[in-house]
Design an enzyme around this catalytic site. Structure first.
Site, PDB file in Angstrom:
ATOM      1  N   PRO A   2       0.733  -1.141   0.116  1.00  0.00           N
ATOM      2  CA  PRO A   2       0.127  -0.023  -0.097  1.00  0.00           C
ATOM      3  C   PRO A   2       0.847   1.213   0.091  1.00  0.00           C
ATOM      4  O   PRO A   2       1.608   1.334   0.910  1.00  0.00           O
ATOM      5  CB  PRO A   2      -0.967  -0.035   1.341  1.00  0.00           C
ATOM      6  N   GLU A   3       0.726   2.043  -1.160  1.00  0.00           N
ATOM      7  CA  GLU A   3       1.247   3.396  -1.082  1.00  0.00           C
ATOM      8  C   GLU A   3      -0.060   4.263  -0.845  1.00  0.00           C
ATOM      9  O   GLU A   3      -1.033   3.882  -0.840  1.00  0.00           O
ATOM     10  CB  GLU A   3       2.023   3.493  -2.292  1.00  0.00           C
TER      11      GLU A   3
END
Length: 285
Positions: A2-3
């Site tokens: 997850p960015e």
DNA sequence: ATTACGTCCTGTCGGC
DNA sequence: TGCCGACAGGACGTAA
């Protein structure tokens, strides 16, 4: 992985179940994730109402009516499973064993939603911090601007790069410079802007820095519109998948031809600060 | 101040 | 077929 686009997608999908919801039951099935959970974690959350869900960098923030804010970082493999209120006579579907095994935190709301935090590698973490002191908290005080906000532009980035010998790849990953970028989107943005990941950051012209800032914003906005990227680790709370991974131009494409029009380079993988960098040595200068 | 590197954590995958 | 190492990549601590 997850960015920012993935975290924002998760935040949005948690909203229907959690924004404005009162927590009637919280269970921490172990005392720690990446770091120890704060003292009396479940007790401090139980009975609290989540006023809204926000995002700062890669953190999800849930300010409570108790004066504290629940801060959540998904790490690498952290994800939420959301089950909205259902017919009580209908038993919940069984989950695969792997899901059950790594389901660390359970939240139940007054409306009957069951939200489960699942994190196989336990790189994620949660904390409870005084809402009034949140901005001064060490974790947030030194955090750089939001890349999609007004403070992030060429002038800002040029200043951040000034005097720095490290490459822009390393610096853009530093959350103190800009908050929310990770390995994938930095690689993609550098390629789009035609900027080499290894060039000393201070030696990049203003025009190229300008293009880089624009590329960062563009790739994040596009990824967000696509619901993020789903590789092996990331899954959306609704069980769906993001589909931006199909738009990767360099990430994970070592040995493949550079997709830039007119470029005959080959994508290379190198290691910078212990992380994989994918780039085209021909068109990224 | 800046840079470099090690640590944590587990599932997956490729090579032998 | 099974074993083993490399790898995934977030944040952070330490040391130079």
């Amino acid at each position: 992985m997850p960015e920012l686009p993935e975290v924002e997608t998760v935040r949005r999908e948690l909203e229907p179940a959690l924004a404005g919801a009162r927590l009637t039951r919280v269970v921490a099935r172990r005392p720690d994730l990446r770091f120890p959970l704060p003292h009396r974690f479940a007790e401090r959350l139980t009975g609290a109402r989540i006023e809204r869900l926000e995002r700062r960098g890669k953190f999800i923030l849930a300010p409570l009516d108790t004066g504290e804010t629940l801060t959540i970082h998904l790490g690498m493999t952290g994800r939420f499973d959301v089950r909205l209120a259902r017919d009580p006579s209908c038993p919940p579907p069984d989950r695969p064993p792997a899901e059950r095994k790594h389901a660390h935190i359970l939240f139940e709301t007054q409306a009957g939603a069951l939200i489960t935090f699942v994190d196989a590698r336990r790189f994620g973490f949660m904390d409870l911090v005084d809402t009034a002191a949140l901005a001064a908290h060490p974790r947030f005080a030194g955090m750089g601007p939001e890349p999609l906000g007004p403070a992030f532009d060429a002038a800002f980035l040029k200043r951040a790069f000034a005097g720095r010998r490290q490459g822009p790849k390393t610096l853009l990953l530093d959350q103190r410079i800009v908050a929310g970028l990770g390995n994938i989107y930095v690689c993609e943005a550098l390629h789009r802007a035609g900027v080499s990941p290894v060039r000393g950051a201070a030696r990049i012209s203003l025009a190229r820095v300008d293009g880089l800032a624009a590329a960062v914003r563009a790739v994040l906005a596009e990824a967000m519109a696509a619901g993020g990227s789903t590789l092996r680790d990331y899954a959306r709370p609704d069980g769906g998948e993001g589909y931006f991974q199909h738009a990767f131009l360099v990430y994970g494409r070592a040995g493949k031809p550079c997709p830039s029009t007119g470029c005959h380079g080959t994508i290379r993988r190198i290691v910078q600060s212990g992380r994989s960098t994918f780039f085209c040595p021909v068109c990224q200068k």
